[in-house]
Design an enzyme around this catalytic site. Sequence first.
Site, PDB file in Angstrom:
ATOM      1  N   LYS A   1      19.274   6.396  37.739  1.00 39.36           N
ATOM      2  CA  LYS A   1      19.751   7.482  36.889  1.00 39.36           C
ATOM      3  C   LYS A   1      21.217   7.809  37.130  1.00 39.36           C
ATOM      4  O   LYS A   1      21.914   8.274  36.233  1.00 39.36           O
ATOM      5  CB  LYS A   1      18.875   8.718  37.047  1.00 39.36           C
ATOM      6  CG  LYS A   1      18.882   9.369  38.412  1.00 39.36           C
ATOM      7  CD  LYS A   1      19.786  10.584  38.478  1.00 39.36           C
ATOM      8  CE  LYS A   1      19.786  11.256  39.830  1.00 39.36           C
ATOM      9  NZ  LYS A   1      19.801  10.424  41.027  1.00 39.36           N
TER      10      LYS A   1
ATOM     11  N   LYS B   1      24.815   5.837  44.062  1.00 36.38           N
ATOM     12  CA  LYS B   1      25.569   7.061  43.809  1.00 36.38           C
ATOM     13  C   LYS B   1      27.063   6.804  43.948  1.00 36.38           C
ATOM     14  O   LYS B   1      27.875   7.230  43.118  1.00 36.38           O
ATOM     15  CB  LYS B   1      25.111   8.174  44.754  1.00 36.38           C
ATOM     16  CG  LYS B   1      23.685   8.643  44.525  1.00 36.38           C
ATOM     17  CD  LYS B   1      23.246   9.629  45.587  1.00 36.38           C
ATOM     18  CE  LYS B   1      21.879  10.224  45.265  1.00 36.38           C
ATOM     19  NZ  LYS B   1      20.835   9.206  45.061  1.00 36.38           N
TER      20      LYS B   1
END
Length: 311
Positions: free
Chosen positions: A206, A264
């Site tokens: 995501k 990330k």
Amino acid sequence: MRVVVALGGNALVKRGQTPDARSQRDNVDRAVRALAPLAERHELIVTHGNGPQVGVLALESVNDPNLTRPYPLDTIGAETQGMIGYWMLQALQNALPGRQVMAMINQTLVSAVDPAFEDPTKFVGQVYDREEAEKLAAEYGWTVRQDGDGWRRVVPSPRPQRVIETRLIRELVRLGTVVVCAGGGGVPVFRNDVGRLEGVEAVIDKDLTASVLAESMDADALLILTDVPRVMRDFGGPNEEEITHTTPHELRAESFPAGSMGPKVEAAASFVERTGDMAAIGLLDQCVEILEGTAGTIVTPNATWPLASTL
């Protein structure tokens, strides 16, 4: 400012917590209380993780005696988008009376020949001890890997190319709507040999989808919110050190775990490289301070955040 927030799955299910609906809704309410001040001052687009929920529902599907075959991961991804999106939609509406909020189920385009299909790395589902994880892997044909002190299932995680419904999201934001979208990275789809969309068995990271979406939305900032206050250099090692302000080049010179902090860092660095704008990684509860440049790890082209003083 236009801000895209990537909300970690740990905001919905804490490590070691049973992922029941009540606890998850309580966690969503807490997350929204932290995000509400951003929505009051800025255009806000929220994405969220779904790894724990996908893992639980996939296991339920495998064990359901009424099914001749379990539901595929793309379908379960859509199911969790709707479930978590509903919780976030309601919590945001309650926190922002009079503000329009929209939760969407989105598809994310991937390549059918992405090498990730041959090397599963994305953690989903619950944490097990090694013996239980290997037992489940043998029983259901899973691939499992170590995740911290435990073991979890891993599935293919192809790189996102574009959120299919980007134009619609852009129009909703233009109208002042807070948009919850691309949950769990979006439902992974590819175009077949006649150009039609088809779902594929995978889970997209995501944070990487949020980076692609933030670029396409001309966002001023991408905030990747998780359960650690900052990115750590040499995490767990003798030279462990917090990274406060940095550049994509400096981040890429470090080494981060592929299944957790690595995506990330890649998402933040890629967004900054492509846009010249700001990305940050830090605690959900400090999201306002992160945007102001006083918390989290701030990533910019020159390791400064000059707009912080104007917020």
